[in-house]
Write a protein that holds these residues in place. Structure first.
Motif, PDB file in Angstrom:
ATOM      1  N   ASN A 122     -20.395  40.766  14.886  1.00 41.34           N
ATOM      2  CA  ASN A 122     -20.796  41.566  15.776  1.00 41.34           C
ATOM      3  C   ASN A 122     -21.418  43.266  15.631  1.00 41.34           C
ATOM      4  OD1 ASN A 122     -22.327  41.107  18.259  1.00 41.34           O
ATOM      5  ND2 ASN A 122     -20.619  41.127  19.656  1.00 41.34           N
ATOM      6  N   GLU A 123     -20.362  43.735  15.470  1.00 39.91           N
ATOM      7  CA  GLU A 123     -20.766  45.236  15.256  1.00 39.91           C
ATOM      8  C   GLU A 123     -21.148  45.567  14.605  1.00 39.91           C
ATOM      9  OE1 GLU A 123     -16.796  46.719  15.151  1.00 39.91           O
ATOM     10  OE2 GLU A 123     -16.015  46.002  17.632  1.00 39.91           O
ATOM     11  N   ASN A 124     -21.445  44.793  13.110  1.00 40.17           N
ATOM     12  CA  ASN A 124     -21.666  45.738  12.057  1.00 40.17           C
ATOM     13  C   ASN A 124     -23.119  44.965  11.304  1.00 40.17           C
ATOM     14  OD1 ASN A 124     -19.751  47.953  10.447  1.00 40.17           O
ATOM     15  ND2 ASN A 124     -18.450  45.926  11.669  1.00 40.17           N
ATOM     16  N   PHE A 125     -23.607  43.336  11.831  1.00 37.98           N
ATOM     17  CA  PHE A 125     -24.532  42.554  11.900  1.00 37.98           C
ATOM     18  C   PHE A 125     -25.844  42.279  13.084  1.00 37.98           C
ATOM     19  CE2 PHE A 125     -21.960  42.440   8.255  1.00 37.98           C
ATOM     20  CZ  PHE A 125     -23.302  43.260   7.174  1.00 37.98           C
ATOM     21  N   HIS A 126     -25.028  43.059  14.006  1.00 41.39           N
ATOM     22  CA  HIS A 126     -25.095  42.284  15.587  1.00 41.39           C
ATOM     23  C   HIS A 126     -26.110  41.260  15.665  1.00 41.39           C
ATOM     24  CE1 HIS A 126     -25.716  46.804  15.838  1.00 41.39           C
ATOM     25  NE2 HIS A 126     -26.105  46.345  14.782  1.00 41.39           N
ATOM     26  N   VAL A 127     -24.889  39.969  15.033  1.00 39.59           N
ATOM     27  CA  VAL A 127     -24.784  38.856  15.330  1.00 39.59           C
ATOM     28  C   VAL A 127     -23.600  38.450  16.330  1.00 39.59           C
ATOM     29  CG1 VAL A 127     -24.420  36.441  13.796  1.00 39.59           C
ATOM     30  CG2 VAL A 127     -25.399  38.330  12.894  1.00 39.59           C
ATOM     31  N   SER A 128     -24.356  37.766  17.852  1.00 42.35           N
ATOM     32  CA  SER A 128     -23.989  37.509  18.432  1.00 42.35           C
ATOM     33  C   SER A 128     -22.033  36.491  18.012  1.00 42.35           C
ATOM     34  CB  SER A 128     -24.399  37.356  20.028  1.00 42.35           C
ATOM     35  OG  SER A 128     -24.700  35.705  19.326  1.00 42.35           O
ATOM     36  N   ILE A 129     -21.224  36.548  18.907  1.00 44.59           N
ATOM     37  CA  ILE A 129     -20.146  35.665  18.565  1.00 44.59           C
ATOM     38  C   ILE A 129     -20.827  34.003  18.478  1.00 44.59           C
ATOM     39  CG2 ILE A 129     -17.916  34.598  18.534  1.00 44.59           C
ATOM     40  CD1 ILE A 129     -17.351  37.486  19.427  1.00 44.59           C
ATOM     41  N   GLY A 130     -21.664  34.046  19.871  1.00 43.64           N
ATOM     42  CA  GLY A 130     -21.786  32.117  20.143  1.00 43.64           C
ATOM     43  C   GLY A 130     -22.916  31.405  18.532  1.00 43.64           C
ATOM     44  N   GLU A 131     -23.513  32.482  18.446  1.00 38.84           N
ATOM     45  CA  GLU A 131     -25.041  32.277  17.110  1.00 38.84           C
ATOM     46  C   GLU A 131     -23.221  32.158  15.726  1.00 38.84           C
ATOM     47  OE1 GLU A 131     -27.131  35.505  16.781  1.00 38.84           O
ATOM     48  OE2 GLU A 131     -28.620  33.839  18.490  1.00 38.84           O
ATOM     49  N   GLN A 132     -22.861  32.626  16.205  1.00 39.38           N
ATOM     50  CA  GLN A 132     -21.572  32.453  14.766  1.00 39.38           C
ATOM     51  C   GLN A 132     -21.503  31.052  14.999  1.00 39.38           C
ATOM     52  OE1 GLN A 132     -19.240  36.303  13.860  1.00 39.38           O
ATOM     53  NE2 GLN A 132     -20.152  37.140  14.920  1.00 39.38           N
ATOM     54  N   LYS A 133     -20.417  30.872  16.310  1.00 44.32           N
ATOM     55  CA  LYS A 133     -19.670  29.582  16.202  1.00 44.32           C
ATOM     56  C   LYS A 133     -20.637  28.694  15.440  1.00 44.32           C
ATOM     57  CE  LYS A 133     -16.123  30.862  19.277  1.00 44.32           C
ATOM     58  NZ  LYS A 133     -15.723  30.984  20.502  1.00 44.32           N
ATOM     59  N   LYS A 134     -22.137  28.668  16.082  1.00 45.54           N
ATOM     60  CA  LYS A 134     -23.427  27.751  16.046  1.00 45.54           C
ATOM     61  C   LYS A 134     -23.497  27.284  14.824  1.00 45.54           C
ATOM     62  CE  LYS A 134     -27.331  26.646  17.839  1.00 45.54           C
ATOM     63  NZ  LYS A 134     -29.219  27.183  18.881  1.00 45.54           N
ATOM     64  N   TYR A 135     -23.377  28.082  13.861  1.00 48.63           N
ATOM     65  CA  TYR A 135     -23.654  28.117  12.716  1.00 48.63           C
ATOM     66  C   TYR A 135     -22.332  26.966  11.659  1.00 48.63           C
ATOM     67  CZ  TYR A 135     -24.069  29.408   7.675  1.00 48.63           C
ATOM     68  OH  TYR A 135     -24.448  29.148   6.186  1.00 48.63           O
ATOM     69  N   LEU A 136     -20.830  28.099  12.014  1.00 51.57           N
ATOM     70  CA  LEU A 136     -20.029  27.310  11.937  1.00 51.57           C
ATOM     71  C   LEU A 136     -20.058  25.781  12.437  1.00 51.57           C
ATOM     72  CD1 LEU A 136     -17.452  29.787  12.507  1.00 51.57           C
ATOM     73  CD2 LEU A 136     -18.748  29.824  10.460  1.00 51.57           C
ATOM     74  N   ASP A 137     -19.908  25.324  13.669  1.00 50.82           N
ATOM     75  CA  ASP A 137     -20.718  24.113  13.660  1.00 50.82           C
ATOM     76  C   ASP A 137     -21.794  23.403  12.794  1.00 50.82           C
ATOM     77  OD1 ASP A 137     -18.501  24.658  15.954  1.00 50.82           O
ATOM     78  OD2 ASP A 137     -20.201  24.755  17.042  1.00 50.82           O
ATOM     79  N   THR A 138     -22.132  24.013  12.611  1.00 57.37           N
ATOM     80  CA  THR A 138     -22.962  22.961  11.858  1.00 57.37           C
ATOM     81  C   THR A 138     -22.432  22.854   9.778  1.00 57.37           C
ATOM     82  OG1 THR A 138     -25.167  24.198  12.913  1.00 57.37           O
ATOM     83  CG2 THR A 138     -25.362  23.320  11.130  1.00 57.37           C
ATOM     84  N   VAL A 139     -21.891  23.654   9.645  1.00 56.21           N
ATOM     85  CA  VAL A 139     -21.563  23.864   8.661  1.00 56.21           C
ATOM     86  C   VAL A 139     -20.226  22.384   8.896  1.00 56.21           C
ATOM     87  CG1 VAL A 139     -20.257  24.805   6.684  1.00 56.21           C
ATOM     88  CG2 VAL A 139     -21.920  26.007   7.510  1.00 56.21           C
ATOM     89  N   THR A 140     -20.052  22.876   9.589  1.00 51.57           N
ATOM     90  CA  THR A 140     -18.527  22.028   9.929  1.00 51.57           C
ATOM     91  C   THR A 140     -19.218  20.156   9.615  1.00 51.57           C
ATOM     92  OG1 THR A 140     -17.158  23.138  11.055  1.00 51.57           O
ATOM     93  CG2 THR A 140     -16.686  20.581  10.989  1.00 51.57           C
ATOM     94  N   LYS A 141     -20.227  20.088  10.703  1.00 54.26           N
ATOM     95  CA  LYS A 141     -21.100  18.694  10.744  1.00 54.26           C
ATOM     96  C   LYS A 141     -20.899  18.039   9.586  1.00 54.26           C
ATOM     97  CE  LYS A 141     -22.652  19.476  15.336  1.00 54.26           C
ATOM     98  NZ  LYS A 141     -23.574  19.003  16.570  1.00 54.26           N
TER      99      LYS A 141
END
Length: 366
Positions: A114-133
């Protein structure tokens, strides 16, 4: 007297490549049968000095000497597995701590991204949920392949000791069979080939064991210095998995990182573990392998890498493990057969100091 047929170079090359393709095809077709046989052959050659000592010096019957060698080797393997299982049980008791540290480590990773690449934590979790599915969809196939691999492993663990026992018993029988395949005037050459194969395989396996011990000690010492719990177990696992080319050290690194979370989830510890693994691998690849492994088998790095890749593609991890000793056996055979001597030289690590083409000038015609 029948004169031998002199074939041109291109015909010899075609026949050699055709034979090589046939052997490769047969191996790929019957790898599930051939791989345990080759593994048992290597173990039998390793145990042959003990077998000869028991049979010749101590006057043990052939069957009892062979059974004692196999049981001794199996006890050594089981002892290592028992030690690892007890240590793993201790790690399992720290599962709650591991889970807590994993969560803390994941939070730190989220904050860093979030601090270095400006990707919010919500977007990160959304991406992880997609990969998990997506991974869950393929879980059934993965479980099925895992069960098949586990059943094959259990079958190999049962059949390889039996093959090793039979190789030791019928050693002289196999040697006489090979002697009947060649002419009597070539028996001296056959004896030289068999003795060199025995020495080469013994040296290779002993060198692997020595390399495993050194890597285990260096890794365990490094992990102890950086303050990792269970450093003895993790060093031993790293040394054992290092026997598997390329992927073994990666698996060992993942296991070490996971086990380090039993103590703390700090990023500095994880970075220190990565540094230890990199340093040990640099020492192994640039010092231990050239001095201990390559000096014994005399196979150059180019042929070794190709052989390991081909062995892995043909028979997985077992093929990668068998690649180097099989190449060493082929080189010994090629070096002692005049028509194949060039291929043996190609596989070796002999680097000439200087080579110049000598061109003879033709005499000028009148």
């Amino acid at each position: 007297m029948i004169r031998p047929i002199q074939l041109p170079f291109y015909a010899k090359l075609c026949f050699s490549l055709l034979i090589l393709i046939c052997f490769a095809f047969i191996f790929c077709l019957g790898k599930d049968i051939i791989t345990p046989v080759l593994m048992a052959f290597l173990f039998a050659v390793l145990l042959l000095p003990i077998f000869s000592f028991l049979k010749v010096k101590l006057k043990f019957p052939r069957h009892i000497a062979a059974a004692f060698c196999v049981l001794l080797f199996a006890a050594f393997i089981v002892g290592i597995l028992v030690f690892i299982s007890y240590q793993v049980k201790d790690i399992a008791s720290d599962f709650d701590t591991i889970k807590k540290n994993i969560n803390a480590f994941i939070i730190e990773i989220h904050k860093f991204i979030n601090e270095n690449f400006h990707v919010s934590i919500g977007e990160q979790k959304k991406y992880l949920d997609t990969v998990t599915k997506d991974s869950v969809k393929n879980s059934n196939a993965s479980i099925g392949s895992f069960i098949i691999s586990l059943s094959d492993l259990l079958l190999d663990c049962t059949i390889i000791p039996i093959y090793t026992f039979l190789f030791l018993i019928y050693k002289d029988h196999f040697i006489l069979f090979l002697a009947k395949l060649v002419n009597k005037e070539d028996h001296t050459k056959l004896k030289d080939i068999l003795s060199q194969i025995k020495v080469s395989i013994n040296n290779y396996i002993v060198s692997l064991i020595l390399e495993m011990i050194i890597v285990s000690v260096l890794t365990g010492l490094g992990l102890y210095i950086v303050g990792v719990k269970y450093f003895i177990l993790l060093g031993l696992i790293t040394g054992i998995l290092n026997l598997i080319p390329y992927i073994g050290i990666a698996i060992a690194g993942v296991i070490t990182l996971f086990a380090s979370l039993t103590g703390t989830g700090e990023t500095s510890i994880i970075i220190s573990i990565l540094i230890v693994n990199v340093i040990v691998q640099l020492i192994d690849n640039n010092l231990l392998v050239p001095l201990i492994i390559n000096s014994k088998v005399e196979i150059n790095a180019f042929v070794s890498i190709i052989g390991i890749i081909v062995g892995g593609a043909a028979a997985g991890i077992s093929g990668m493990f068998l690649a180097i000793p099989l190449l060493a056996i082929l080189k010994i055979i090629f070096d002692r057969i005049e028509s194949l001597e060039a291929w043996g030289y190609l596989m070796g690590n002999h680097v000439p100091r200087k080579f110049t083409w000598r061109i003879r000038r033709a005499k000028a015609e009148n």
